[in-house]
Design a protein around this motif. Structure first.
Motif, PDB file in Angstrom:
ATOM      1  N   LYS A   1      21.056  31.059   4.341  1.00 13.34           N
ATOM      2  CA  LYS A   1      20.911  31.192   2.895  1.00 13.34           C
ATOM      3  C   LYS A   1      20.534  32.631   2.626  1.00 13.34           C
ATOM      4  O   LYS A   1      20.131  33.360   3.534  1.00 13.34           O
ATOM      5  CB  LYS A   1      19.839  30.247   2.357  1.00 13.34           C
ATOM      6  CG  LYS A   1      18.476  30.492   2.974  1.00 13.34           C
ATOM      7  CD  LYS A   1      17.436  29.542   2.452  1.00 13.34           C
ATOM      8  CE  LYS A   1      16.098  29.879   3.113  1.00 13.34           C
ATOM      9  NZ  LYS A   1      15.008  29.155   2.611  1.00 13.34           N
ATOM     10  N   LYS A   2      20.675  33.063   1.399  1.00 12.02           N
ATOM     11  CA  LYS A   2      20.304  34.448   1.093  1.00 12.02           C
ATOM     12  C   LYS A   2      18.815  34.615   1.378  1.00 12.02           C
ATOM     13  O   LYS A   2      17.987  33.929   0.784  1.00 12.02           O
ATOM     14  CB  LYS A   2      20.616  34.809  -0.356  1.00 12.02           C
ATOM     15  CG  LYS A   2      20.227  36.233  -0.642  1.00 12.02           C
ATOM     16  CD  LYS A   2      21.119  36.915  -1.586  1.00 12.02           C
ATOM     17  CE  LYS A   2      20.637  38.358  -1.667  1.00 12.02           C
ATOM     18  NZ  LYS A   2      21.407  39.192  -2.414  1.00 12.02           N
TER      19      LYS A   2
ATOM     20  N   GLU B   1      14.928  36.105   1.685  1.00 13.47           N
ATOM     21  CA  GLU B   1      14.004  36.706   0.728  1.00 13.47           C
ATOM     22  C   GLU B   1      13.944  38.219   0.901  1.00 13.47           C
ATOM     23  O   GLU B   1      13.492  38.926   0.030  1.00 13.47           O
ATOM     24  CB  GLU B   1      12.607  36.118   0.914  1.00 13.47           C
ATOM     25  CG  GLU B   1      12.538  34.635   0.685  1.00 13.47           C
ATOM     26  CD  GLU B   1      11.198  34.053   1.080  1.00 13.47           C
ATOM     27  OE1 GLU B   1      10.288  34.814   1.483  1.00 13.47           O
ATOM     28  OE2 GLU B   1      11.056  32.829   0.990  1.00 13.47           O
TER      29      GLU B   1
ATOM     30  N   GLN C   1      15.833  42.012   2.013  1.00 11.37           N
ATOM     31  CA  GLN C   1      17.106  42.720   1.862  1.00 11.37           C
ATOM     32  C   GLN C   1      17.376  43.517   3.126  1.00 11.37           C
ATOM     33  O   GLN C   1      16.646  44.457   3.435  1.00 11.37           O
ATOM     34  CB  GLN C   1      17.045  43.655   0.647  1.00 11.37           C
ATOM     35  CG  GLN C   1      18.258  44.532   0.461  1.00 11.37           C
ATOM     36  CD  GLN C   1      19.502  43.738   0.117  1.00 11.37           C
ATOM     37  OE1 GLN C   1      19.449  42.766  -0.616  1.00 11.37           O
ATOM     38  NE2 GLN C   1      20.626  44.145   0.655  1.00 11.37           N
TER      39      GLN C   1
ATOM     40  N   TYR D   1      26.057  42.883   1.898  1.00  9.97           N
ATOM     41  CA  TYR D   1      25.967  41.422   1.865  1.00  9.97           C
ATOM     42  C   TYR D   1      27.198  40.841   1.189  1.00  9.97           C
ATOM     43  O   TYR D   1      27.545  41.197   0.064  1.00  9.97           O
ATOM     44  CB  TYR D   1      24.705  40.984   1.120  1.00  9.97           C
ATOM     45  CG  TYR D   1      24.503  39.484   1.115  1.00  9.97           C
ATOM     46  CD1 TYR D   1      24.296  38.797   2.303  1.00  9.97           C
ATOM     47  CD2 TYR D   1      24.555  38.764  -0.065  1.00  9.97           C
ATOM     48  CE1 TYR D   1      24.113  37.427   2.303  1.00  9.97           C
ATOM     49  CE2 TYR D   1      24.373  37.396  -0.078  1.00  9.97           C
ATOM     50  CZ  TYR D   1      24.149  36.731   1.122  1.00  9.97           C
ATOM     51  OH  TYR D   1      23.981  35.370   1.121  1.00  9.97           O
ATOM     52  N   ASP D   2      27.884  39.930   1.887  1.00 10.81           N
ATOM     53  CA  ASP D   2      29.024  39.203   1.341  1.00 10.81           C
ATOM     54  C   ASP D   2      28.502  37.832   0.920  1.00 10.81           C
ATOM     55  O   ASP D   2      28.295  36.953   1.757  1.00 10.81           O
ATOM     56  CB  ASP D   2      30.118  39.083   2.395  1.00 10.81           C
ATOM     57  CG  ASP D   2      31.346  38.336   1.899  1.00 10.81           C
ATOM     58  OD1 ASP D   2      31.339  37.840   0.748  1.00 10.81           O
ATOM     59  OD2 ASP D   2      32.315  38.238   2.678  1.00 10.81           O
ATOM     60  N   GLU D   3      28.273  37.676  -0.387  1.00 10.35           N
ATOM     61  CA  GLU D   3      27.654  36.450  -0.899  1.00 10.35           C
ATOM     62  C   GLU D   3      28.547  35.225  -0.699  1.00 10.35           C
ATOM     63  O   GLU D   3      28.067  34.135  -0.432  1.00 10.35           O
ATOM     64  CB  GLU D   3      27.329  36.626  -2.382  1.00 10.35           C
ATOM     65  CG  GLU D   3      26.296  35.653  -2.874  1.00 10.35           C
ATOM     66  CD  GLU D   3      25.745  36.048  -4.221  1.00 10.35           C
ATOM     67  OE1 GLU D   3      25.260  35.145  -4.908  1.00 10.35           O
ATOM     68  OE2 GLU D   3      25.776  37.226  -4.588  1.00 10.35           O
TER      69      GLU D   3
ATOM     70  N   MET E   1      28.217  34.422   2.947  1.00 14.31           N
ATOM     71  CA  MET E   1      26.822  34.439   3.385  1.00 14.31           C
ATOM     72  C   MET E   1      26.660  35.180   4.714  1.00 14.31           C
ATOM     73  O   MET E   1      26.214  34.624   5.714  1.00 14.31           O
ATOM     74  CB  MET E   1      26.265  33.020   3.468  1.00 14.31           C
ATOM     75  CG  MET E   1      26.227  32.357   2.107  1.00 14.31           C
ATOM     76  SD  MET E   1      25.568  30.701   2.108  1.00 14.31           S
ATOM     77  CE  MET E   1      23.936  30.973   2.692  1.00 14.31           C
TER      78      MET E   1
ATOM     79  N   TYR F   1      25.985  39.390   6.360  1.00 16.01           N
ATOM     80  CA  TYR F   1      25.801  40.833   6.229  1.00 16.01           C
ATOM     81  C   TYR F   1      26.802  41.502   7.159  1.00 16.01           C
ATOM     82  O   TYR F   1      26.986  41.074   8.309  1.00 16.01           O
ATOM     83  CB  TYR F   1      24.383  41.249   6.624  1.00 16.01           C
ATOM     84  CG  TYR F   1      23.365  41.033   5.533  1.00 16.01           C
ATOM     85  CD1 TYR F   1      23.149  42.012   4.566  1.00 16.01           C
ATOM     86  CD2 TYR F   1      22.630  39.864   5.468  1.00 16.01           C
ATOM     87  CE1 TYR F   1      22.209  41.824   3.563  1.00 16.01           C
ATOM     88  CE2 TYR F   1      21.683  39.675   4.467  1.00 16.01           C
ATOM     89  CZ  TYR F   1      21.485  40.656   3.525  1.00 16.01           C
ATOM     90  OH  TYR F   1      20.556  40.475   2.534  1.00 16.01           O
TER      91      TYR F   1
ATOM     92  N   TYR G   1      14.926  46.555   7.042  1.00 17.66           N
ATOM     93  CA  TYR G   1      14.960  45.684   5.872  1.00 17.66           C
ATOM     94  C   TYR G   1      13.817  46.018   4.920  1.00 17.66           C
ATOM     95  O   TYR G   1      12.886  46.738   5.266  1.00 17.66           O
ATOM     96  CB  TYR G   1      14.876  44.209   6.287  1.00 17.66           C
ATOM     97  CG  TYR G   1      13.545  43.808   6.878  1.00 17.66           C
ATOM     98  CD1 TYR G   1      12.522  43.314   6.064  1.00 17.66           C
ATOM     99  CD2 TYR G   1      13.302  43.913   8.237  1.00 17.66           C
ATOM    100  CE1 TYR G   1      11.297  42.949   6.590  1.00 17.66           C
ATOM    101  CE2 TYR G   1      12.089  43.555   8.768  1.00 17.66           C
ATOM    102  CZ  TYR G   1      11.086  43.061   7.948  1.00 17.66           C
ATOM    103  OH  TYR G   1       9.878  42.702   8.472  1.00 17.66           O
TER     104      TYR G   1
END
Length: 165
Positions: free
Chosen positions: A73-74, A76, A78, A93-95, A98, A100, A146
């Protein structure tokens, strides 16, 4: 009078030595602070399915690589970049999938113009200075940078497999 000149010269030399040693100590302290990087002991995300692909052009010449970091999941946090194969590569990030992705293409050395006319050589590109990696990394290891709640951190991914062909 001779003694006063000698004493004045001696005091001047000692004063210069004190000033220069203080400047050198201050520079050393600043340099050490910027090089210190903290590494998390455990990765804040699941890194089991991380892999990379080598990009080829022709039959044997390597032209780059792409690192894939799938997430459940995405997260918390970055993910911003990864140090891998001696390079610092930005993560995107490719939503939809899902995942990176960090893609790096090795650039060929540009042709240099060597001429008697300085105006011709002016067209040459300046060399790109690579950022020095602040960590010791093994061949297939990566270090991910990150940001989480405004704080920066790093974690290591050990032995990233190559899934090329």
């Amino acid at each position: 009078m001779i003694y006063l000149k000698r004493i004045g010269a001696l005091i001047g030399i000692m004063l210069l030595l004190v000033i220069f040693t203080q400047c050198a100590a201050a520079q050393n302290k600043e340099g050490n602070q910027s090089k210190e990087q903290v590494m998390d002991k455990e990765a804040p995300i699941n890194t089991e399915n991380v892999y990379y692909l080598v990009r080829y052009e022709g039959s044997t010449e390597s032209k780059g690589f792409t690192v894939y970091i799938p997430v459940d999941k995405k997260p918390e946090l970055q993910l911003e970049y990864i140090f891998f194969k001696g390079e610092k590569v930005a993560l995107q990030y490719d939503e939809k999938n899902m995942i990176y992705i960090a893609e790096h293409i090795f650039s060929d050395k540009p042709d240099l113009v060597m001429s008697d006319d300085p105006k011709e050589e002016f067209k040459n590109q300046l060399p790109v200075v690579k950022e020095k990696i602040p960590f010791e990394i093994k061949e297939n290891d990566g270090v991910v940078g990150y940001t989480k709640s405004g704080k920066k951190g790093h974690f290591r991914i050990v032995d990233i497999p190559n899934k090329t062909r």
